[in-house]
Design a protein around this motif. Structure first.
Motif, PDB file in Angstrom:
ATOM      1  N   SER A   7      -1.521   4.434  -5.803  1.00 38.97           N
ATOM      2  CA  SER A   7      -1.634   4.364  -4.355  1.00 38.97           C
ATOM      3  C   SER A   7      -0.771   5.440  -3.700  1.00 38.97           C
ATOM      4  N   PRO A   8      -1.291   6.118  -2.673  1.00 39.06           N
ATOM      5  CA  PRO A   8      -0.499   7.145  -1.994  1.00 39.06           C
ATOM      6  C   PRO A   8       0.720   6.564  -1.263  1.00 39.06           C
ATOM      7  N   GLU A   9       0.696   5.258  -1.006  1.00 37.11           N
ATOM      8  CA  GLU A   9       1.820   4.612  -0.322  1.00 37.11           C
ATOM      9  C   GLU A   9       2.926   4.221  -1.289  1.00 37.11           C
ATOM     10  N   GLU A  10       2.775   4.620  -2.560  1.00 39.05           N
ATOM     11  CA  GLU A  10       3.768   4.327  -3.598  1.00 39.05           C
ATOM     12  C   GLU A  10       3.959   2.820  -3.829  1.00 39.05           C
ATOM     13  N   THR A  11       2.924   2.035  -3.598  1.00 37.09           N
ATOM     14  CA  THR A  11       2.986   0.609  -3.905  1.00 37.09           C
ATOM     15  C   THR A  11       2.591   0.419  -5.364  1.00 37.09           C
ATOM     16  N   ASP A  12       2.671  -0.787  -5.834  1.00 36.67           N
ATOM     17  CA  ASP A  12       2.293  -1.073  -7.217  1.00 36.67           C
ATOM     18  C   ASP A  12       0.793  -1.263  -7.388  1.00 36.67           C
ATOM     19  N   ARG A  13       0.054  -1.270  -6.297  1.00 34.53           N
ATOM     20  CA  ARG A  13      -1.381  -1.514  -6.366  1.00 34.53           C
ATOM     21  C   ARG A  13      -2.156  -0.222  -6.583  1.00 34.53           C
ATOM     22  N   PRO A  14      -2.907  -0.149  -7.661  1.00 39.41           N
ATOM     23  CA  PRO A  14      -3.729   1.052  -7.873  1.00 39.41           C
ATOM     24  C   PRO A  14      -4.968   1.015  -6.983  1.00 39.41           C
ATOM     25  N   ILE A  15      -5.575   2.154  -6.817  1.00 41.45           N
ATOM     26  CA  ILE A  15      -6.788   2.291  -6.012  1.00 41.45           C
ATOM     27  C   ILE A  15      -7.900   2.786  -6.933  1.00 41.45           C
ATOM     28  N   LEU A  16      -9.098   2.227  -6.764  1.00 38.31           N
ATOM     29  CA  LEU A  16     -10.238   2.673  -7.544  1.00 38.31           C
ATOM     30  C   LEU A  16     -10.912   3.829  -6.812  1.00 38.31           C
ATOM     31  N   ARG A  17     -11.027   4.970  -7.485  1.00 39.40           N
ATOM     32  CA  ARG A  17     -11.748   6.111  -6.920  1.00 39.40           C
ATOM     33  C   ARG A  17     -13.037   6.266  -7.720  1.00 39.40           C
ATOM     34  N   VAL A  18     -14.172   6.121  -7.052  1.00 34.66           N
ATOM     35  CA  VAL A  18     -15.462   6.290  -7.714  1.00 34.66           C
ATOM     36  C   VAL A  18     -15.723   7.783  -7.823  1.00 34.66           C
ATOM     37  N   ILE A  19     -16.016   8.233  -9.054  1.00 36.54           N
ATOM     38  CA  ILE A  19     -16.201   9.663  -9.272  1.00 36.54           C
ATOM     39  C   ILE A  19     -17.656  10.044  -9.513  1.00 36.54           C
ATOM     40  N   GLY A  20     -18.544   9.078  -9.599  1.00 38.53           N
ATOM     41  CA  GLY A  20     -19.955   9.400  -9.740  1.00 38.53           C
ATOM     42  C   GLY A  20     -20.706   8.390 -10.579  1.00 38.53           C
ATOM     43  N   ARG A  21     -21.955   8.679 -10.777  1.00 36.41           N
ATOM     44  CA  ARG A  21     -22.828   7.860 -11.616  1.00 36.41           C
ATOM     45  C   ARG A  21     -22.761   8.405 -13.034  1.00 36.41           C
ATOM     46  N   SER A  22     -22.976   7.552 -14.007  1.00 32.45           N
ATOM     47  CA  SER A  22     -22.863   7.982 -15.400  1.00 32.45           C
ATOM     48  C   SER A  22     -23.810   9.133 -15.726  1.00 32.45           C
ATOM     49  N   GLU A  23     -25.011   9.140 -15.127  1.00 33.26           N
ATOM     50  CA  GLU A  23     -25.939  10.218 -15.439  1.00 33.26           C
ATOM     51  C   GLU A  23     -25.563  11.536 -14.766  1.00 33.26           C
ATOM     52  N   GLU A  24     -24.580  11.506 -13.847  1.00 34.86           N
ATOM     53  CA  GLU A  24     -24.145  12.722 -13.172  1.00 34.86           C
ATOM     54  C   GLU A  24     -22.901  13.334 -13.811  1.00 34.86           C
ATOM     55  N   ILE A  25     -22.239  12.611 -14.691  1.00 35.45           N
ATOM     56  CA  ILE A  25     -21.017  13.101 -15.316  1.00 35.45           C
ATOM     57  C   ILE A  25     -21.391  14.028 -16.464  1.00 35.45           C
ATOM     58  N   LEU A  26     -20.790  15.220 -16.479  1.00 28.79           N
ATOM     59  CA  LEU A  26     -21.102  16.193 -17.516  1.00 28.79           C
ATOM     60  C   LEU A  26     -20.071  16.211 -18.627  1.00 28.79           C
ATOM     61  N   GLY A  27     -18.841  15.890 -18.335  1.00 29.28           N
ATOM     62  CA  GLY A  27     -17.807  15.926 -19.358  1.00 29.28           C
ATOM     63  C   GLY A  27     -16.439  16.130 -18.759  1.00 29.28           C
ATOM     64  N   SER A  28     -15.531  16.688 -19.558  1.00 24.40           N
ATOM     65  CA  SER A  28     -14.186  16.965 -19.065  1.00 24.40           C
ATOM     66  C   SER A  28     -13.781  18.357 -19.527  1.00 24.40           C
ATOM     67  N   ASN A  29     -12.888  18.960 -18.758  1.00 22.29           N
ATOM     68  CA  ASN A  29     -12.430  20.295 -19.129  1.00 22.29           C
ATOM     69  C   ASN A  29     -11.208  20.193 -20.041  1.00 22.29           C
ATOM     70  N   SER A  30     -10.617  21.321 -20.382  1.00 26.02           N
ATOM     71  CA  SER A  30      -9.486  21.333 -21.320  1.00 26.02           C
ATOM     72  C   SER A  30      -8.261  20.606 -20.766  1.00 26.02           C
ATOM     73  N   ALA A  31      -8.179  20.456 -19.442  1.00 29.23           N
ATOM     74  CA  ALA A  31      -7.062  19.739 -18.823  1.00 29.23           C
ATOM     75  C   ALA A  31      -7.318  18.233 -18.756  1.00 29.23           C
ATOM     76  N   GLY A  32      -8.482  17.785 -19.255  1.00 29.18           N
ATOM     77  CA  GLY A  32      -8.809  16.367 -19.238  1.00 29.18           C
ATOM     78  C   GLY A  32      -9.390  15.892 -17.923  1.00 29.18           C
ATOM     79  N   GLU A  33      -9.684  16.802 -17.005  1.00 32.30           N
ATOM     80  CA  GLU A  33     -10.265  16.435 -15.720  1.00 32.30           C
ATOM     81  C   GLU A  33     -11.772  16.232 -15.891  1.00 32.30           C
ATOM     82  N   ILE A  34     -12.255  15.081 -15.418  1.00 30.79           N
ATOM     83  CA  ILE A  34     -13.684  14.792 -15.509  1.00 30.79           C
ATOM     84  C   ILE A  34     -14.409  15.587 -14.431  1.00 30.79           C
ATOM     85  N   PHE A  35     -15.534  16.197 -14.800  1.00 30.24           N
ATOM     86  CA  PHE A  35     -16.322  16.900 -13.798  1.00 30.24           C
ATOM     87  C   PHE A  35     -17.745  16.380 -13.823  1.00 30.24           C
ATOM     88  N   SER A  36     -18.345  16.447 -12.650  1.00 32.20           N
ATOM     89  CA  SER A  36     -19.695  15.904 -12.493  1.00 32.20           C
ATOM     90  C   SER A  36     -20.597  16.941 -11.851  1.00 32.20           C
TER      91      SER A  36
END
Length: 142
Positions: free
Chosen positions: A22-51
């Motif tokens: 959480s940007p407010e530095e609380t203990d609660r995480p936030i879910l960020r939706v990054i896409g649909r499974s058929e839109e995800i292509l993979g991850s780069n060398s830094a481990g970042e998922i790209f779609s």
């Protein structure tokens, strides 16, 4: 707004998300939706998922490209079909191929103009056409 949990009622099977701090530095995480499974292509060398959205953002910078589709021709090889003005300059094609390789590790065999991008039954554009072997078992190649 004091709830400690929120139901995931607006998401569908196939949506992919990651828990972030959480940007407010609380203990609660936030879910960020990054896409649909058929839109995800993979991850780069830094481990970042790209779609497909990341690819769309990159290609949007090349003015002749209005819409596009990646067509997988081999396990690690794609053709780029696009709708828009014809790309006349060989250096622009080279820039596109180089940018996709550098940022996402995608190897583009050819770039060609297309009359249309096929759509799913829902009407959503089909941005990726996988080889049948990648979709047969329901798993994507990463």
């Amino acid at each position: 707004l004091q709830a400690k949990a929120m139901p995931l009622i607006r998401y569908k099977i196939g949506d992919i998300g990651v828990w972030i701090k959480s940007p407010e530095e609380t203990d609660r995480p936030i879910l960020r939706v990054i896409g649909r499974s058929e839109e995800i292509l993979g991850s780069n060398s830094a481990g970042e998922i790209f779609s497909i959205r990341n690819i769309f953002s990159l290609l949007h910078g090349f003015s002749p490209i209005e819409h596009f589709r990646l067509v997988q021709t081999k396990n690690d090889l794609f053709d780029l079909e696009y709708i828009g003005e014809k790309i006349w300059q060989a250096d622009m094609q080279h820039q596109i191929v180089e940018a996709l390789q550098k940022q996402f590790g995608l190897i583009i065999a050819s770039i060609r103009k297309s009359a249309m991008v096929p759509r799913y039954a829902s009407g959503k554009p089909m941005f990726i056409q996988w080889l049948p072997s990648f979709k047969a078992d329901g798993h994507l190649p990463w």
